[in-house]
Write an enzyme that holds these catalytic residues in place. Structure first.
Site, short mmCIF file in Angstrom:
data_model
loop_
_atom_site.label_atom_id
_atom_site.label_comp_id
_atom_site.label_asym_id
_atom_site.label_seq_id
_atom_site.Cartn_x
_atom_site.Cartn_y
_atom_site.Cartn_z
N GLU A 17 44.46 47.78 58.38
CA GLU A 17 44.56 47.56 56.94
C GLU A 17 46.01 47.71 56.47
O GLU A 17 46.70 48.64 56.89
CB GLU A 17 43.70 48.59 56.20
N THR A 48 44.60 45.20 51.10
CA THR A 48 43.94 45.80 49.94
C THR A 48 44.32 45.06 48.66
O THR A 48 45.31 44.32 48.60
CB THR A 48 44.27 47.30 49.80
N ALA A 51 44.27 48.32 42.40
CA ALA A 51 43.17 48.77 41.54
C ALA A 51 43.05 47.85 40.32
O ALA A 51 44.03 47.58 39.63
CB ALA A 51 43.42 50.21 41.09
N HIS A 76 40.71 42.03 50.49
CA HIS A 76 39.89 42.89 49.65
C HIS A 76 39.88 42.26 48.25
O HIS A 76 40.88 41.67 47.83
CB HIS A 76 40.48 44.30 49.54
N ARG A 106 33.71 47.20 44.29
CA ARG A 106 33.73 47.43 42.84
C ARG A 106 35.14 47.82 42.42
O ARG A 106 35.68 47.31 41.47
CB ARG A 106 32.76 48.56 42.48
N GLY A 107 35.76 48.77 43.15
CA GLY A 107 37.05 49.31 42.75
C GLY A 107 36.87 50.40 41.71
O GLY A 107 35.75 50.70 41.29
N ASP A 108 37.97 50.99 41.31
CA ASP A 108 37.97 52.04 40.28
C ASP A 108 38.93 51.61 39.18
O ASP A 108 39.98 51.02 39.46
CB ASP A 108 38.45 53.38 40.87
N LYS A 163 23.77 45.78 48.29
CA LYS A 163 24.82 44.88 48.83
C LYS A 163 24.26 44.07 49.99
O LYS A 163 24.52 42.88 50.13
CB LYS A 163 26.00 45.69 49.39
P1 FAD Z 1 29.89 50.21 44.82
O1 FAD Z 1 29.25 49.70 46.04
O2 FAD Z 1 29.60 49.49 43.54
O3 FAD Z 1 29.47 51.76 44.68
C1 FAD Z 1 30.12 52.62 43.76
C2 FAD Z 1 29.14 53.73 43.35
O4 FAD Z 1 28.07 53.16 42.59
C3 FAD Z 1 28.49 54.45 44.52
O5 FAD Z 1 28.33 55.80 44.16
C4 FAD Z 1 27.14 53.78 44.68
O6 FAD Z 1 26.17 54.65 45.24
C5 FAD Z 1 26.80 53.40 43.24
N1 FAD Z 1 26.05 52.15 43.11
C6 FAD Z 1 26.24 51.01 43.81
N2 FAD Z 1 25.38 50.06 43.39
C7 FAD Z 1 24.64 50.62 42.40
C8 FAD Z 1 23.59 50.14 41.55
N3 FAD Z 1 23.14 48.87 41.64
N4 FAD Z 1 23.08 50.99 40.62
C9 FAD Z 1 23.55 52.26 40.48
N5 FAD Z 1 24.53 52.76 41.27
C10 FAD Z 1 25.07 51.95 42.20
N6 FAD Z 1 39.73 50.17 46.10
C11 FAD Z 1 40.64 49.28 45.56
O7 FAD Z 1 40.95 49.37 44.36
N7 FAD Z 1 41.19 48.30 46.32
C12 FAD Z 1 40.88 48.13 47.63
O8 FAD Z 1 41.40 47.23 48.28
C13 FAD Z 1 39.94 49.04 48.23
N8 FAD Z 1 39.57 48.92 49.54
C14 FAD Z 1 38.61 49.75 50.07
C15 FAD Z 1 38.19 49.55 51.39
C16 FAD Z 1 37.22 50.37 51.96
C17 FAD Z 1 36.78 50.13 53.39
C18 FAD Z 1 36.66 51.43 51.20
C19 FAD Z 1 35.64 52.34 51.82
C20 FAD Z 1 37.07 51.63 49.87
C21 FAD Z 1 38.03 50.79 49.29
N9 FAD Z 1 38.46 50.94 47.96
C22 FAD Z 1 39.37 50.06 47.40
C23 FAD Z 1 37.94 52.03 47.14
C24 FAD Z 1 36.65 51.61 46.38
O9 FAD Z 1 36.93 50.57 45.49
C25 FAD Z 1 36.13 52.85 45.65
O10 FAD Z 1 35.62 53.76 46.60
C26 FAD Z 1 35.14 52.59 44.54
O11 FAD Z 1 34.89 53.86 43.89
C27 FAD Z 1 33.78 52.09 44.98
O12 FAD Z 1 33.80 50.80 45.42
P2 FAD Z 1 32.50 50.17 46.15
O13 FAD Z 1 32.81 48.77 46.42
O14 FAD Z 1 32.08 51.03 47.27
O15 FAD Z 1 31.46 50.29 44.92
#
Ligand code: FAD
Length: 288
Positions: A17, A48, A51, A76, A106-108, A163
């Site tokens: 990455e 990546t 954010a 990403h 999803r991101g933050d 997902k």
């Molecule tokens: P989600 O899958 O949407 O999950 C987020 C939270 O919501 C979890 O607690 C999940 O349990 C909950 N959830 C999911 N779906 C639902 C639903 N339908 N109803 C209720 N709750 C739900 N961040 C960046 O900004 N840029 C990047 O490039 C980046 N790359 C990453 C790569 C990897 C491999 C990982 C592990 C993380 C990365 N992140 C990145 C960080 C990531 O964006 C954060 O961890 C973010 O908080 C969650 O993203 P997610 O896609 O896992 O979200």
């Protein structure tokens, strides 16, 4: 090449990455890093996404460079605060750059930014959108120690299933430092009916202070035996780097020996780190 095809082949390898430079940072330097890594024989390079879409232009430039170097790229893409139009435009740009793989996230929301658009609330919504758009192999993130916002590991895995049901082709994990956590997680995924390929993500620790901050944010635990290594070499940067590469090499070797096809390395943009691991595992990785 689509990553799912690599995962279904007999190949065994490492991927890595990269992240785009921060605001005002040097894009040229990031492109040099891509060129250097492209000679090391990794399976694919992921890039990546800043954010909430910050630095999107730089991410696209870097994935384009990966493809130009003849490597497989994974872009990403985050959806928090994004509109459907923005997502469609970005997908078009990635397709035109020859990118075939996207990690849908999803991101933050960055501190200080207010949520204006709620078209995509979860990564599963983005997975659905990309699959409807067509043409891309889609990955999703997963968390062997649970996502920090989730009520618990089983709750997180239940949400992960959305997902998978929306068409995710494979999953990439958050970093972990104890492989038994990963094997336990795999059993739990299977018990929830999740059987898409999973790519374990690991980070060679080269900076003790940085890892303390990352673990605090992500909830990742350092096992005691590794904590002793980090504490011992924290103030000797060369020793810490060597120890970090050795520890990550042992983790990757164990994961590849137990059947994972690819191990994703969080390199923190250091080509010598992934280079060191590739050298250590030169006869273990295999590309037919
Ligand atoms: P989600 O899958 O949407 O999950 C987020 C939270 O919501 C979890 O607690 C999940 O349990 C909950 N959830 C999911 N779906 C639902 C639903 N339908 N109803 C209720 N709750 C739900 N961040 C960046 O900004 N840029 C990047 O490039 C980046 N790359 C990453 C790569 C990897 C491999 C990982 C592990 C993380 C990365 N992140 C990145 C960080 C990531 O964006 C954060 O961890 C973010 O908080 C969650 O993203 P997610 O896609 O896992 O979200």
């Amino acid at each position: 090449m689509k990553i799912i095809d690599q995962l279904h082949s007999d190949n065994r390898g490492l991927s890595c990455e990269l992240f785009p430079p921060k605001e005002g940072g040097q894009l040229a330097n990031a492109l040099d890093i891509v060129r250097e890594i492209s000679t090391q024989g990794v399976d694919f390079i992921s890039v990546t996404y800043g954010a909430a879409g910050t630095a999107v232009g730089k991410s696209v430039s870097i994935v384009s460079e990966v493809e130009k170097c003849g490597m497989t790229a994974m872009a990403h893409l985050t959806c928090v605060n994004a509109t459907a139009q923005h997502i469609e435009e970005t997908l078009g740009t990635l397709r035109d750059a020859g990118v075939q793989n996207i990690l849908a996230l999803r991101g933050d929301l960055p501190a200080g930014m207010t949520l204006e658009h709620e078209a995509y609330r979860h990564a599963s919504d983005l997975v659905k959108k990309i699959k409807e758009y067509g043409g891309f192999c889609v990955g999703g993130a997963c968390y062997p120690e649970g996502h920090p916002e989730s009520a618990g590991l089983d709750d997180d895995i239940e949400k992960l299933k959305y997902k998978v049901d929306n068409g995710v082709d494979f999953l990439v994990t958050q970093m972990f430092f104890d492989n038994t956590i990963m094997y336990n997680y795999m059993y739990r995924l299977l018990a929830h009916g999740i059987n898409v390929p999973v790519i374990p993500g690991i980070m060679p620790v080269t900076n003790a202070r940085q890892i303390a901050r990352i673990c605090k944010l992500s909830g990742t635990k350092l096992p005691l035996h590794f904590r002793a290594i980090v504490e011992k070499f924290a103030d000797d940067s060369e020793a810490m780097k060597q120890a970090g590469i050795c520890y990550a090499t042992a983790q990757a070797l164990d994961l590849l020996a137990n059947g994972f096809k690819d191990v994703h390395i969080y390199t923190m943009n250091k080509p010598d780190v992934i280079g060191g691991m590739m050298e250590n595992l030169s006869h273990v990785v295999r590309h037919d």
